[in-house]
Design a protein around this motif. Sequence first.
Motif, PDB file in Angstrom:
ATOM      1  N   GLY A 190      -9.784 -32.495  50.423  1.00 60.55           N
ATOM      2  CA  GLY A 190     -10.359 -31.477  49.540  1.00 60.55           C
ATOM      3  C   GLY A 190      -9.951 -30.086  49.961  1.00 60.55           C
ATOM      4  N   TRP A 191     -10.045 -29.835  51.259  1.00 56.48           N
ATOM      5  CA  TRP A 191      -9.629 -28.525  51.765  1.00 56.48           C
ATOM      6  C   TRP A 191      -8.135 -28.314  51.537  1.00 56.48           C
ATOM      7  CZ3 TRP A 191      -6.191 -28.248  56.008  1.00 56.48           C
ATOM      8  CH2 TRP A 191      -5.805 -26.948  56.322  1.00 56.48           C
ATOM      9  N   THR A 199      -7.000 -28.146  47.751  1.00 57.91           N
ATOM     10  CA  THR A 199      -7.482 -26.898  47.137  1.00 57.91           C
ATOM     11  C   THR A 199      -6.614 -25.724  47.580  1.00 57.91           C
ATOM     12  OG1 THR A 199      -9.727 -27.768  46.991  1.00 57.91           O
ATOM     13  CG2 THR A 199      -9.479 -25.373  46.884  1.00 57.91           C
ATOM     14  N   GLU A 200      -6.252 -25.688  48.873  1.00 61.50           N
ATOM     15  CA  GLU A 200      -5.358 -24.635  49.378  1.00 61.50           C
ATOM     16  C   GLU A 200      -4.003 -24.659  48.665  1.00 61.50           C
ATOM     17  OE1 GLU A 200      -5.635 -22.138  51.823  1.00 61.50           O
ATOM     18  OE2 GLU A 200      -7.768 -22.576  51.684  1.00 61.50           O
ATOM     19  N   TYR A 242      -4.552 -27.527  43.913  1.00 61.33           N
ATOM     20  CA  TYR A 242      -5.108 -28.659  43.171  1.00 61.33           C
ATOM     21  C   TYR A 242      -6.576 -28.378  42.863  1.00 61.33           C
ATOM     22  CZ  TYR A 242      -1.082 -31.622  44.365  1.00 61.33           C
ATOM     23  OH  TYR A 242       0.171 -32.153  44.478  1.00 61.33           O
ATOM     24  N   GLU A 243      -7.072 -29.017  41.805  1.00 65.38           N
ATOM     25  CA  GLU A 243      -8.478 -28.892  41.437  1.00 65.38           C
ATOM     26  C   GLU A 243      -9.115 -30.271  41.424  1.00 65.38           C
ATOM     27  OE1 GLU A 243      -8.727 -26.855  37.706  1.00 65.38           O
ATOM     28  OE2 GLU A 243      -7.905 -25.004  38.533  1.00 65.38           O
ATOM     29  N   TRP A 270      -7.911 -35.247  42.976  1.00 65.90           N
ATOM     30  CA  TRP A 270      -7.572 -33.850  42.722  1.00 65.90           C
ATOM     31  C   TRP A 270      -6.316 -33.823  41.878  1.00 65.90           C
ATOM     32  CZ3 TRP A 270      -9.769 -35.431  47.244  1.00 65.90           C
ATOM     33  CH2 TRP A 270     -10.905 -34.739  47.664  1.00 65.90           C
ATOM     34  N   GLN A 280      -3.152 -31.381  39.890  1.00 70.26           N
ATOM     35  CA  GLN A 280      -2.408 -30.142  39.659  1.00 70.26           C
ATOM     36  C   GLN A 280      -1.405 -30.444  38.556  1.00 70.26           C
ATOM     37  OE1 GLN A 280       0.708 -28.294  42.288  1.00 70.26           O
ATOM     38  NE2 GLN A 280      -0.959 -26.832  42.593  1.00 70.26           N
TER      39      GLN A 280
END
Length: 136
Positions: free
Chosen positions: A20-21, A24-25, A28-29, A40, A42
């Motif tokens: 997740g970390w 997200t960096e 990706y959502e 996730w 993108q």
Amino acid sequence: MLHHVEINTSDLKRSREFWGWLLTELGYELYQEWDKGISWKQGETYIVFVQTEKRFLEFPYHRRRTGLNHIAFHASSRYQLDEMIPELKKRGIPILYEDKYPYAGGLGHYAVFFEDPDRIKVELVASDLDVPSCKL
């Protein structure tokens, strides 16, 4: 174009925290979430993590066996990649080939290699290289 990748994980909670970390960096959502998995996305590509069934947990993952060796992602720049190093260390994420950073993949291949909670090797590669690629 890659549609999606699905990875079984020994501990969904740990994998959710790690991936997740990281994802997200990388832009990706969160896409889908259910009791045994999460994904996730993108663009049109998504990555899914599913809790491995207990009966299949006896033999842990190892990248040297047949199957996935590692997964590599584009960093937006060398700066983003360099900024990831202290965050990886802060999170206790094992960095591979640290003594050869950032050219462990060869001259002209600016990257960092590390492991997820199941020891899947992850590579993050800077996309703005102007150095010709060649192996060390």
